[in-house]
Scaffold this motif. Sequence first.
Motif, PDB file in Angstrom:
ATOM      1  N   ARG A   1      13.061  -6.564  -7.254  1.00  0.00           N
ATOM      2  CA  ARG A   1      13.738  -6.965  -9.003  1.00  0.00           C
ATOM      3  C   ARG A   1      11.985  -7.081  -9.560  1.00  0.00           C
ATOM      4  NH1 ARG A   1      16.637 -11.508 -10.002  1.00  0.00           N
ATOM      5  NH2 ARG A   1      17.222 -10.572 -12.257  1.00  0.00           N
ATOM      6  N   GLY A   2      11.108  -6.648  -8.920  1.00  0.00           N
ATOM      7  CA  GLY A   2      10.234  -5.949 -10.165  1.00  0.00           C
ATOM      8  C   GLY A   2       9.166  -6.022  -9.860  1.00  0.00           C
ATOM      9  N   ALA A   3       7.877  -4.770 -10.025  1.00  0.00           N
ATOM     10  CA  ALA A   3       6.259  -5.035  -9.236  1.00  0.00           C
ATOM     11  C   ALA A   3       5.458  -4.382 -10.129  1.00  0.00           C
ATOM     12  CB  ALA A   3       7.226  -3.723  -8.890  1.00  0.00           C
ATOM     13  N   ASN A   4       4.551  -4.677 -10.004  1.00  0.00           N
ATOM     14  CA  ASN A   4       2.946  -4.709 -10.762  1.00  0.00           C
ATOM     15  C   ASN A   4       2.424  -3.254 -10.179  1.00  0.00           C
ATOM     16  OD1 ASN A   4       2.569  -7.450 -11.106  1.00  0.00           O
ATOM     17  ND2 ASN A   4       2.718  -6.622 -12.843  1.00  0.00           N
ATOM     18  N   VAL A   5       1.603  -2.209 -11.273  1.00  0.00           N
ATOM     19  CA  VAL A   5       1.033  -0.953 -10.151  1.00  0.00           C
ATOM     20  C   VAL A   5      -0.072  -0.768 -11.233  1.00  0.00           C
ATOM     21  CG1 VAL A   5       1.640   1.114 -10.463  1.00  0.00           C
ATOM     22  CG2 VAL A   5       3.719   0.000 -11.438  1.00  0.00           C
ATOM     23  N   THR A   6      -0.708  -0.352 -10.140  1.00  0.00           N
ATOM     24  CA  THR A   6      -2.057  -0.316 -10.307  1.00  0.00           C
ATOM     25  C   THR A   6      -2.881   1.068  -9.861  1.00  0.00           C
ATOM     26  OG1 THR A   6      -4.384  -1.527 -10.392  1.00  0.00           O
ATOM     27  CG2 THR A   6      -3.491  -1.849  -8.084  1.00  0.00           C
ATOM     28  N   VAL A   7      -4.005   0.567  -9.632  1.00  0.00           N
ATOM     29  CA  VAL A   7      -4.576   2.406  -9.159  1.00  0.00           C
ATOM     30  C   VAL A   7      -4.231   2.882  -7.795  1.00  0.00           C
ATOM     31  CG1 VAL A   7      -6.877   3.308  -8.905  1.00  0.00           C
ATOM     32  CG2 VAL A   7      -6.950   1.384 -10.792  1.00  0.00           C
ATOM     33  N   PRO A   8      -3.927   4.257  -7.840  1.00  0.00           N
ATOM     34  CA  PRO A   8      -4.000   5.052  -9.161  1.00  0.00           C
ATOM     35  C   PRO A   8      -2.696   5.271 -10.359  1.00  0.00           C
ATOM     36  CG  PRO A   8      -3.549   6.096  -6.587  1.00  0.00           C
ATOM     37  CD  PRO A   8      -4.206   4.639  -6.726  1.00  0.00           C
ATOM     38  N   PHE A   9      -1.932   4.704  -9.548  1.00  0.00           N
ATOM     39  CA  PHE A   9      -0.188   5.084  -9.658  1.00  0.00           C
ATOM     40  C   PHE A   9       0.339   4.583 -11.556  1.00  0.00           C
ATOM     41  CE2 PHE A   9      -0.385   3.700  -5.131  1.00  0.00           C
ATOM     42  CZ  PHE A   9      -0.044   5.348  -4.921  1.00  0.00           C
TER      43      PHE A   9
ATOM     44  N   LEU B   1       0.787  -1.414   0.350  1.00  0.00           N
ATOM     45  CA  LEU B   1       0.529  -0.386  -0.046  1.00  0.00           C
ATOM     46  C   LEU B   1       1.003   1.348  -0.170  1.00  0.00           C
ATOM     47  CD1 LEU B   1      -3.274   1.236   0.171  1.00  0.00           C
ATOM     48  CD2 LEU B   1      -2.518   1.097   3.025  1.00  0.00           C
ATOM     49  N   ALA B   2       0.808   1.710  -1.390  1.00  0.00           N
ATOM     50  CA  ALA B   2       1.813   3.131  -1.149  1.00  0.00           C
ATOM     51  C   ALA B   2       1.046   4.559  -0.632  1.00  0.00           C
ATOM     52  CB  ALA B   2       2.071   3.569  -2.614  1.00  0.00           C
ATOM     53  N   PRO B   3       1.665   5.267  -0.148  1.00  0.00           N
ATOM     54  CA  PRO B   3       0.593   6.325  -0.259  1.00  0.00           C
ATOM     55  C   PRO B   3       0.450   7.494  -1.505  1.00  0.00           C
ATOM     56  CG  PRO B   3       2.598   6.422   1.677  1.00  0.00           C
ATOM     57  CD  PRO B   3       3.187   5.150   0.500  1.00  0.00           C
ATOM     58  N   LYS B   4      -0.677   7.890  -1.098  1.00  0.00           N
ATOM     59  CA  LYS B   4      -1.259   8.357  -2.551  1.00  0.00           C
ATOM     60  C   LYS B   4      -0.159   9.228  -3.038  1.00  0.00           C
ATOM     61  CE  LYS B   4      -6.050   7.784  -2.987  1.00  0.00           C
ATOM     62  NZ  LYS B   4      -7.232   8.681  -2.101  1.00  0.00           N
ATOM     63  N   ASP B   5       0.733  10.139  -2.378  1.00  0.00           N
ATOM     64  CA  ASP B   5       1.549  10.847  -1.906  1.00  0.00           C
ATOM     65  C   ASP B   5       2.728  10.463  -2.629  1.00  0.00           C
ATOM     66  OD1 ASP B   5       2.080  10.546   0.780  1.00  0.00           O
ATOM     67  OD2 ASP B   5       1.936  13.087   0.349  1.00  0.00           O
ATOM     68  N   GLY B   6       3.324   8.794  -1.985  1.00  0.00           N
ATOM     69  CA  GLY B   6       4.296   8.482  -1.731  1.00  0.00           C
ATOM     70  C   GLY B   6       4.959   7.798  -2.997  1.00  0.00           C
ATOM     71  N   PHE B   7       3.998   6.992  -4.211  1.00  0.00           N
ATOM     72  CA  PHE B   7       4.696   6.045  -4.796  1.00  0.00           C
ATOM     73  C   PHE B   7       6.202   6.062  -5.082  1.00  0.00           C
ATOM     74  CE2 PHE B   7       5.075   4.557  -9.393  1.00  0.00           C
ATOM     75  CZ  PHE B   7       4.483   3.279  -9.059  1.00  0.00           C
ATOM     76  N   ALA B   8       6.441   6.966  -5.459  1.00  0.00           N
ATOM     77  CA  ALA B   8       7.701   6.800  -6.294  1.00  0.00           C
ATOM     78  C   ALA B   8       9.211   6.779  -4.966  1.00  0.00           C
ATOM     79  CB  ALA B   8       9.056   8.160  -6.677  1.00  0.00           C
ATOM     80  N   ASP B   9       8.661   7.319  -3.908  1.00  0.00           N
ATOM     81  CA  ASP B   9       9.465   6.694  -2.269  1.00  0.00           C
ATOM     82  C   ASP B   9       9.332   5.388  -2.298  1.00  0.00           C
ATOM     83  OD1 ASP B   9      10.328   9.063  -1.924  1.00  0.00           O
ATOM     84  OD2 ASP B   9       9.460  10.053  -0.431  1.00  0.00           O
ATOM     85  N   SER B  10       8.047   4.731  -2.249  1.00  0.00           N
ATOM     86  CA  SER B  10       8.166   3.344  -1.521  1.00  0.00           C
ATOM     87  C   SER B  10       8.892   2.668  -3.088  1.00  0.00           C
ATOM     88  CB  SER B  10       6.191   3.107  -2.358  1.00  0.00           C
ATOM     89  OG  SER B  10       5.761   3.584  -0.954  1.00  0.00           O
ATOM     90  N   VAL B  11       8.495   2.361  -4.236  1.00  0.00           N
ATOM     91  CA  VAL B  11       9.260   1.987  -5.104  1.00  0.00           C
ATOM     92  C   VAL B  11      10.469   1.662  -4.710  1.00  0.00           C
ATOM     93  CG1 VAL B  11      10.159   1.331  -7.118  1.00  0.00           C
ATOM     94  CG2 VAL B  11       8.039   2.057  -6.669  1.00  0.00           C
ATOM     95  N   ALA B  12      11.301   3.334  -4.685  1.00  0.00           N
ATOM     96  CA  ALA B  12      12.914   3.375  -4.061  1.00  0.00           C
ATOM     97  C   ALA B  12      12.832   2.277  -3.029  1.00  0.00           C
ATOM     98  CB  ALA B  12      12.800   4.628  -4.113  1.00  0.00           C
ATOM     99  N   GLN B  13      12.227   2.418  -1.874  1.00  0.00           N
ATOM    100  CA  GLN B  13      12.330   1.554  -0.953  1.00  0.00           C
ATOM    101  C   GLN B  13      12.519  -0.014  -1.645  1.00  0.00           C
ATOM    102  OE1 GLN B  13       9.783   2.289   2.510  1.00  0.00           O
ATOM    103  NE2 GLN B  13      10.353   4.592   2.078  1.00  0.00           N
ATOM    104  N   PHE B  14      11.603  -0.061  -1.781  1.00  0.00           N
ATOM    105  CA  PHE B  14      11.941  -1.399  -2.549  1.00  0.00           C
ATOM    106  C   PHE B  14      12.426  -1.954  -3.052  1.00  0.00           C
ATOM    107  CE2 PHE B  14       9.466  -4.952  -5.259  1.00  0.00           C
ATOM    108  CZ  PHE B  14       9.457  -5.492  -4.114  1.00  0.00           C
ATOM    109  N   ILE B  15      13.404  -1.374  -4.406  1.00  0.00           N
ATOM    110  CA  ILE B  15      14.062  -1.936  -4.672  1.00  0.00           C
ATOM    111  C   ILE B  15      15.687  -1.698  -3.968  1.00  0.00           C
ATOM    112  CG2 ILE B  15      15.961  -0.399  -6.440  1.00  0.00           C
ATOM    113  CD1 ILE B  15      13.519   1.174  -7.776  1.00  0.00           C
ATOM    114  N   ALA B  16      15.234  -0.487  -2.952  1.00  0.00           N
ATOM    115  CA  ALA B  16      16.932  -0.677  -1.742  1.00  0.00           C
ATOM    116  C   ALA B  16      17.013  -2.195  -1.225  1.00  0.00           C
ATOM    117  CB  ALA B  16      16.627   0.529  -1.186  1.00  0.00           C
TER     118      ALA B  16
END
Length: 283
Positions: A57-65, A38-53
């Motif tokens: 290896r990969g991710a799906n993305v759904t509404v609203p991102f 669950l990424a914060p609505k204004d924190g998608f890029a940060d959540s992805v960066a944390q996951f990469i760190a």
Amino acid sequence: MTDRYAVFGHPIAHSKSPLIHAAFARQTGQDMTYEAILAPKDGFADSVAQFIAAGGRGANVTVPFKEQAFALASRLSPRAEQAGAVNTLTFDAGSIRGDNTDGAGLVADLTRNLHCLPGGRRILLLGAGGAARGVIEPLLDLRPAEFVIANRTVSRAQELAEQFGRGVVACGFDALHTPFDIVINATAASLAGELPPLSPRVFATDALAYDMMYGRDTPFLGFARAHGAATADGLGMLVEQAAEAFYLWRGVRPDTAPVIAALRQDRLEGESPAASPPRGPRT
Ligand code: NDP
């Protein structure tokens, strides 16, 4: 080390993607995990960066991102560029590759699962949002005889027709009076339990009516059935777009038929029918 994948969305608890990818991994013997984030609505890029760190290896993305994922990707596949939205990210040596597997998912469901071949047929696509945009090019590649996009806000359909060219026609719902062989509902009307204002004349004899929404009967499918059309919901598309993402990541194509069948019967491992979250439309 076990490879990590995830789906990012908001909300996300209802997502079927972890069940689907766990089933694919079991079936193909891949050493991987897949979680819902669950990424914060204004924190998608940060959540992805944390996951990469953390080794993602990969991710799906759904509404609203999906549009934010498009902007985040450092490289885009041609079909993601056409769609203007990304539903699959691959993280590799500092780069973020963005792709869109929704169109491939719909085409696989139509052609392989439903044995409906769009070549030479008349296609009506209802809606001009993200889901509609993602399926236009793959459907046009199958060379339909006619391709019409109808939308509540006609200007959005016209923009798509201009972008894609190739004889695509745009109009509003009230201009639809001729029959089509395949009528695809890519509007969000079904989410609200509503029916786009359609003439029953849009359904040709032996037409297929396809609603991208899945998990419950919709007014659109009921209307189509009442006027003689065969019907299908978007569950097959959901599983097929996941299979395409799985193939991008792992280089292996899972067998989707048993996964679709298990989902339809609420018997995918990890899911207890009594505890099932409400079925939603998202990936
Ligand atoms: P968007 O919000 O991007 O687009 C919504 C579209 O629906 C617009 O064209 C909008 O028209 C139209 N619309 C909304 N409400 C109504 C209504 N009451 N009557 C007529 N038209 C309406 O949504 P998406 O494109 O992301 O999603 C559309 C549908 O596709 C959803 O049901 C979604 O769950 C489903 N989907 C399914 C997938 C699957 O794998 N099965 C994958 C992706 C999506 P306007 O432009 O006038 O606002």
